[in-house]
Design a protein around this motif. Structure first.
Motif, PDB file in Angstrom:
ATOM      1  N   PHE A  17       7.803 -16.688  19.584  1.00 22.95           N
ATOM      2  CA  PHE A  17       7.234 -15.554  20.313  1.00 22.95           C
ATOM      3  C   PHE A  17       5.711 -15.689  20.459  1.00 22.95           C
ATOM      4  O   PHE A  17       5.147 -15.570  21.566  1.00 22.95           O
ATOM      5  N   LYS A 107      -2.195 -14.468  12.348  1.00 22.34           N
ATOM      6  CA  LYS A 107      -2.308 -13.609  11.178  1.00 22.34           C
ATOM      7  C   LYS A 107      -0.950 -13.467  10.520  1.00 22.34           C
ATOM      8  O   LYS A 107       0.034 -13.724  11.209  1.00 22.34           O
ATOM      9  N   TYR A 139      -5.458  -7.451  18.129  1.00 21.66           N
ATOM     10  CA  TYR A 139      -5.602  -6.060  18.571  1.00 21.66           C
ATOM     11  C   TYR A 139      -7.043  -5.568  18.574  1.00 21.66           C
ATOM     12  O   TYR A 139      -7.352  -4.558  19.188  1.00 21.66           O
ATOM     13  N   TYR A 167       1.188   1.406  11.400  1.00 21.05           N
ATOM     14  CA  TYR A 167       1.803   0.461  12.329  1.00 21.05           C
ATOM     15  C   TYR A 167       3.309   0.615  12.147  1.00 21.05           C
ATOM     16  O   TYR A 167       3.878   0.236  11.120  1.00 21.05           O
ATOM     17  N   GLN A 169       7.265   0.232  13.508  1.00 19.68           N
ATOM     18  CA  GLN A 169       8.256  -0.464  14.337  1.00 19.68           C
ATOM     19  C   GLN A 169       9.646  -0.060  13.840  1.00 19.68           C
ATOM     20  O   GLN A 169       9.789   0.512  12.758  1.00 19.68           O
ATOM     21  N   TRP A 171      12.630  -2.344  14.368  1.00 22.14           N
ATOM     22  CA  TRP A 171      13.605  -3.406  14.643  1.00 22.14           C
ATOM     23  C   TRP A 171      14.495  -3.762  13.456  1.00 22.14           C
ATOM     24  O   TRP A 171      15.399  -4.580  13.597  1.00 22.14           O
ATOM     25  N   ARG A 182      10.979 -13.644   8.790  1.00 22.27           N
ATOM     26  CA  ARG A 182      10.060 -12.553   8.449  1.00 22.27           C
ATOM     27  C   ARG A 182      10.552 -11.732   7.243  1.00 22.27           C
ATOM     28  O   ARG A 182       9.811 -10.907   6.722  1.00 22.27           O
ATOM     29  N   ASP A 195       2.973  -8.539   7.795  1.00 19.20           N
ATOM     30  CA  ASP A 195       3.239  -8.795   9.213  1.00 19.20           C
ATOM     31  C   ASP A 195       2.503  -7.796  10.104  1.00 19.20           C
ATOM     32  O   ASP A 195       1.862  -8.184  11.081  1.00 19.20           O
ATOM     33  N   ILE A 196       2.592  -6.511   9.779  1.00 25.90           N
ATOM     34  CA  ILE A 196       1.962  -5.508  10.641  1.00 25.90           C
ATOM     35  C   ILE A 196       0.889  -4.695   9.892  1.00 25.90           C
ATOM     36  O   ILE A 196      -0.080  -4.267  10.499  1.00 25.90           O
ATOM     37  N   HIS A 199      -2.510  -6.109  10.435  1.00 24.92           N
ATOM     38  CA  HIS A 199      -3.203  -5.651  11.653  1.00 24.92           C
ATOM     39  C   HIS A 199      -3.884  -4.306  11.387  1.00 24.92           C
ATOM     40  O   HIS A 199      -5.005  -4.066  11.846  1.00 24.92           O
ATOM     41  N   LEU A 235      12.295 -11.125  17.914  1.00 23.37           N
ATOM     42  CA  LEU A 235      12.067 -10.880  16.490  1.00 23.37           C
ATOM     43  C   LEU A 235      13.336 -10.975  15.677  1.00 23.37           C
ATOM     44  O   LEU A 235      13.312 -11.186  14.477  1.00 23.37           O
ATOM     45  N   ASN A 277       6.338  -0.337  18.785  1.00 23.77           N
ATOM     46  CA  ASN A 277       5.160  -1.139  18.410  1.00 23.77           C
ATOM     47  C   ASN A 277       3.950  -0.215  18.347  1.00 23.77           C
ATOM     48  O   ASN A 277       2.961  -0.411  19.043  1.00 23.77           O
ATOM     49  N   TYR A 339       0.032  -5.733  26.737  1.00 28.71           N
ATOM     50  CA  TYR A 339      -0.004  -6.365  25.417  1.00 28.71           C
ATOM     51  C   TYR A 339      -0.662  -7.745  25.466  1.00 28.71           C
ATOM     52  O   TYR A 339      -1.460  -8.100  24.605  1.00 28.71           O
TER      53      TYR A 339
HETATM   54  C1  SOE Z   1       6.645  -8.336  14.529  1.00 27.98           C
HETATM   55  O1  SOE Z   1       6.542  -7.311  13.620  1.00 27.98           O
HETATM   56  C2  SOE Z   1       5.374  -8.556  15.332  1.00 27.98           C
HETATM   57  O2  SOE Z   1       5.627  -9.494  16.315  1.00 27.98           O
HETATM   58  C3  SOE Z   1       4.219  -9.083  14.476  1.00 27.98           C
HETATM   59  O3  SOE Z   1       4.533 -10.317  13.884  1.00 27.98           O
HETATM   60  C4  SOE Z   1       2.972  -9.193  15.304  1.00 27.98           C
HETATM   61  O4  SOE Z   1       1.879  -9.599  14.529  1.00 27.98           O
HETATM   62  C5  SOE Z   1       2.677  -7.854  15.940  1.00 27.98           C
HETATM   63  O5  SOE Z   1       1.569  -7.980  16.764  1.00 27.98           O
HETATM   64  C6  SOE Z   1       3.832  -7.354  16.732  1.00 27.98           C
HETATM   65  O6  SOE Z   1       4.985  -7.333  15.923  1.00 27.98           O
END
Ligand code: SOE
Length: 397
Positions: A17, A107, A139, A167, A169, A171, A182, A195-196, A199, A235, A277, A339
């Protein structure tokens, strides 16, 4: 276009990705920004030769390889872009810097403070020879987030008093979503946290211009066994036969004290049903406040506490004016970006810094700082959410 600029020949390691997102940026950035060096998409490296060749053809790389080390021996490669899972970052980045290649690394910088420290040390040695490293907290380069940083630095919300960053999500909400890299501590270092949450930490530090010094956190894994992966898509992927044990957190909750005493609230979760996201921050100051949500990334909410009380309230700045960060290069006012644009902005800033012979930001030192925060949250969680100084992570490593 930068037709007459000297070339910057890029090799990218990884073809998932993030490989797609970075490929698009290397292709598009020089077409919209006047870059002092012209990126050339020279080699794409992947573990599987067939897949690497397919990805190279699709995304526009001149060649492909299944051996990242051979790329480091080549004189016709100037920069190595690392878009692999965290476990391989340190080895590839350090070898690339020692071979005299600039490095862009996804990251979080690494899977541990020890690795991140070795990478930052390698980056410092390389920088003294004019070879630079940058970590991909993309970001920061969403124009609305950059604008928030600029407004705070200009004093438009006064003294920062509090902030909350999340942050979110979803999924992993389905317990039958398969086990991917992951979810494996060996490969990813940590779960939602690294992972998030990474950020969220970087953005909080960048936007406010402050650094975290200590944290108190709790990590939670909501589904501990998942079907093994048959085939990956994006993902997630399709489930195979048998199960695997999840060895990372699904959700991380923590509070963090900044160097000037401000207290921040943080959450990173892959179980926030309905949130796809949603990287959000709200920063409140003595004169105003700013609020941002990545799911609506062209907008920044601004509360100007100095305005007439009869009419003041949060207002929406549509961050698409040529006066806004990065936006002059794109479309007429009101024509939205997405994005992927943050990755083009990342390429622009990296190439500009390399051409000027200056350290690009976020540097590997910035990545190390985030890694220390991640490790401090893990330590804290293991110790009943005890307040843990980031400095303690160096002893731990
Ligand atoms: C999955 O959680 C993911 O793709 C992350 O790995 C990225 O860093 C993030 O920008 C979006 O979500």
């Amino acid at each position: 276009m930068t037709g007459s600029s000297p070339p910057l020949r890029v090799a990218m390691v990884g073809n998932g990705f993030m490989g797609a997102a970075h490929s698009q940026a290397w292709r598009v950035a020089p077409r919209f920004f006047d870059l002092p060096l012209e990126p050339r998409m020279s080699v794409l490296v992947g573990r599987d030769a067939g897949r690497a060749a397919g990805a190279a053809a699709r995304w526009g790389w001149a060649e492909s390889s299944d051996d990242w080390r051979s790329v480091l021996d080549r004189d016709d490669v100037d920069l190595v872009d690392i878009v692999t899972p965290g476990w391989s970052h340190a080895e590839i980045a350090i070898a690339a810097l020692e071979a005299g290649k600039h490095v862009l690394c996804e990251k979080p910088l690494a899977n541990s403070v020890e690795e991140a420290r070795a990478m930052a040390d390698a980056a410092a040695r390389a920088a003294s020879r004019g070879v630079f490293a940058m970590v991909g907290f993309t970001y920061r380069r969403v124009p609305a987030a950059t604008l928030a940083r600029d407004l705070i630095a200009a004093g438009r919300i006064g003294t920062v008093r509090q902030l909350s960053v999340s942050y979110l999500q979803d999924w992993l909400v389905d317990p039958l979503a398969p086990f991917t890299w992951r979810l494996d501590k060996e490969q990813a270092g940590s779960g939602a946290l690294g992972d998030i949450g990474a950020h969220a930490i970087d953005l909080a530090q960048y936007v406010t211009g402050r650094q975290l010094v200590s944290v108190s956190g709790t990590l939670e894994t909501l589904v501990t066994e998942r079907p093994v992966l048959a085939e990956s898509h994006g993902l997630s992927g399709t489930a195979g036969v048998g199960t695997a044990t999840v060895t990372v957190d699904d959700r991380a909750l923590f509070t963090g004290r900044f160097d000037d005493g401000v207290l921040g609230g943080f959450e990173a979760s892959r179980f926030s049903t309905g949130r796809k996201n949603a990287l959000r921050f709200e920063v409140s100051g003595s004169l105003g406040a700013l609020s941002f949500d990545l799911e609506n990334l062209n907008a920044l909410q601004f509360y100007d506490g100095t305005a007439d009380p009869a009419t003041r309230g949060f207002s929406t700045i549509l961050v698409t004016e040529p006066e806004h960060p990065y936006m002059e290069a794109w479309w007429p006012s009101g024509h939205l970006i997405g994005y992927e644009h943050g990755f083009s902005h990342q390429v622009r800033d990296l190439v500009d810094a390399i051409a000027r012979g200056e350290q690009p930001r976020p540097s590997f030192d910035d990545g190390l700082q985030v890694q220390r925060a991640l490790e401090a949250v893990e330590l804290s969680s293991q110790n009943g959410s005890a307040w843990t100084a980031l400095a303690e992570t160096e002893e731990y490593a």
